[in-house]
Design an enzyme around this catalytic site. Structure first.
Site, mmCIF file in Angstrom:
data_model
loop_
_atom_site.group_PDB
_atom_site.id
_atom_site.type_symbol
_atom_site.label_atom_id
_atom_site.label_comp_id
_atom_site.label_asym_id
_atom_site.label_seq_id
_atom_site.Cartn_x
_atom_site.Cartn_y
_atom_site.Cartn_z
ATOM 1 C CD GLU A 268 -0.602 1.083 -0.704
ATOM 2 O OE1 GLU A 268 -1.326 2.087 -0.926
ATOM 3 O OE2 GLU A 268 0.419 1.135 -0.007
ATOM 4 C CD GLU A 322 -3.253 1.311 8.670
ATOM 5 O OE1 GLU A 322 -2.090 1.443 9.110
ATOM 6 O OE2 GLU A 322 -3.493 1.157 7.457
#
Length: 378
Positions: A268, A322
């Protein structure tokens, strides 16, 4: 005539059949995290179109949702599925449950869905939950043994991602070691991963480092922009960007623990395009700069100052904003794309184009008819 027919059939078999290569295969250097903590993002089948349009082949998800796995079937995209933290204790204590999970969520979708890896938990060590930390290795071993029983251990790789919280200090990179309360869990895990050929997976965020220390860190250093960088006197190495320094800090911690040859992979990294009032660096321009420069950095297919021959590979966080993620505002604004499939900012990708399934079906029918005619003529 018969040999010609066989040659054509062999070609068609290999052309249309999904081919699974060596364990942990990462095509190129660029991948993406497909998080789905949102109620407004495109359906998985549209996400597949977006990924293929963007030519992003390496994808990570944080669970093993069957709708996603079915949508990825036959696409040629390489997928890493996740075993969430909430499953670790159960999988560690019960090998049969691990076997069932692998059968239901991995084996049953292969080979048409190219599942290349299983991430066992996420950022478990260094999180302060010693019981969960103690279950990580057992879960990893039981899932690996389940893969082995199905002869999948050479196809599907076992990994787990770590945050910067596992390190005692990372500045300068040569000073980095694992925290004392992490070593007891980390070292046995690294020994196991070393045996099965798994990399050390790191979630690295220059955005967070700068946000926590804006007066001590040059933002240009965090964004891959021209800067004096830092100098590490122990290794005599200079760093012109923070991500490389974070990676080499991990390499130094691994070397200190006795695992000098283990590869570090970034699972990530990203930059938020919007944040709270105490996150002023979370802007669309900074997010664009970081992700654009990171993409250029990965395209060079080079290593870090400390490990120049180990080509850096990274999964970007994340595919979409998100809107249902908890925490600070920045948590909901890491996406390269907005929920409607349009780009959040321009780093070289295009917005999702409408794509008629009838056109796809028409092309497929035409191809099948052409092949049938060719077979008759041979």
């Amino acid at each position: 005539m018969r040999s010609s027919r066989l040659l054509l059939l062999n070609f068609l078999f290999f052309f249309f059949s999904p081919i699974l290569t060596a364990k942990g295969a990462f095509v190129g250097t660029y991948g993406i995290n497909y998080g789905r903590i949102a109620d407004n993002i495109p359906s998985p089948d549209k996400v597949v179109l977006l990924l293929k349009q963007a030519k992003i082949r390496n994808v990570r998800i944080y669970d093993a949702d069957h709708t996603v796995l079915q949508a990825f079937s036959g696409t040629g995209l390489d997928l890493v599925v996740g075993l969430p933290n909430g499953f670790l204790k159960e999988m560690s204590s019960n090998a049969d449950h691990a076997l069932t999970w692998v059968k239901d969520n991995v084996h049953s979708f292969l080979p048409t869905t190219r599942i290349r890896g299983i991430a066992i938990g996420n950022e478990v060590l260094g999180g302060g939950d010693s019981e969960l930390s103690g279950a990580l290795l057992g879960a990893a071993k039981n899932v690996y043994n389940a893969l082995k029983k199905m002869n999948l251990e050479e196809t599907v790789q076992i990994t787990t991602a770590h945050s910067q919280a596992v390190f005692a200090d990372s500045y300068p990179p040569s000073s980095c070691v694992f925290k004392d309360n992490v070593v007891q869990f980390m070292k046995p895990l690294l020994e196991f991963f070393d045996q099965i050929g798994s990399p050390f997976c790191l979630n690295a965020y220059p955005f967070l480092a700068y946000t926590y220390n804006p007066t001590q860190i040059d933002i240009n250093y965090a964004l891959f922009k021209p800067t004096e960088g830092i100098y590490d006197p122990k290794t005599n190495l200079r760093y012109d960007n923070m991500l490389d320094a974070q990676i080499d800090a991990a390499y130094m911690a691994l070397e200190d623990a006795g695992f000098k040859e283990m590869e570090v992979m970034i699972t990530e990294t990203g930059w938020a395009s919007k944040g709270d009032s105490d996150e002023p660096a979370a802007t669309p321009e900074n997010a664009r700069t970081y992700n654009y420069n990171l993409r250029k950095r990965l395209a060079k297919k080079k290593g870090t100052p400390l490990r120049p021959k180990k080509v850096l590979k990274a999964y970007i966080f994340a595919l979409f904003n998100e809107n249902s993620k908890p925490g600070k505002s920045s948590e909901t604004h890491f996406g390269l794309f907005k929920p409607d499939g349009t780009i959040s900012y321009d780093i070289g990708f295009n917005s999702l184009k409408s794509f008629s399934s009838s056109k796809v079906a028409s092309c497929y029918v035409t191809l099948v008819i052409s092949i049938s005619v060719l077979l008759v003529m041979i």
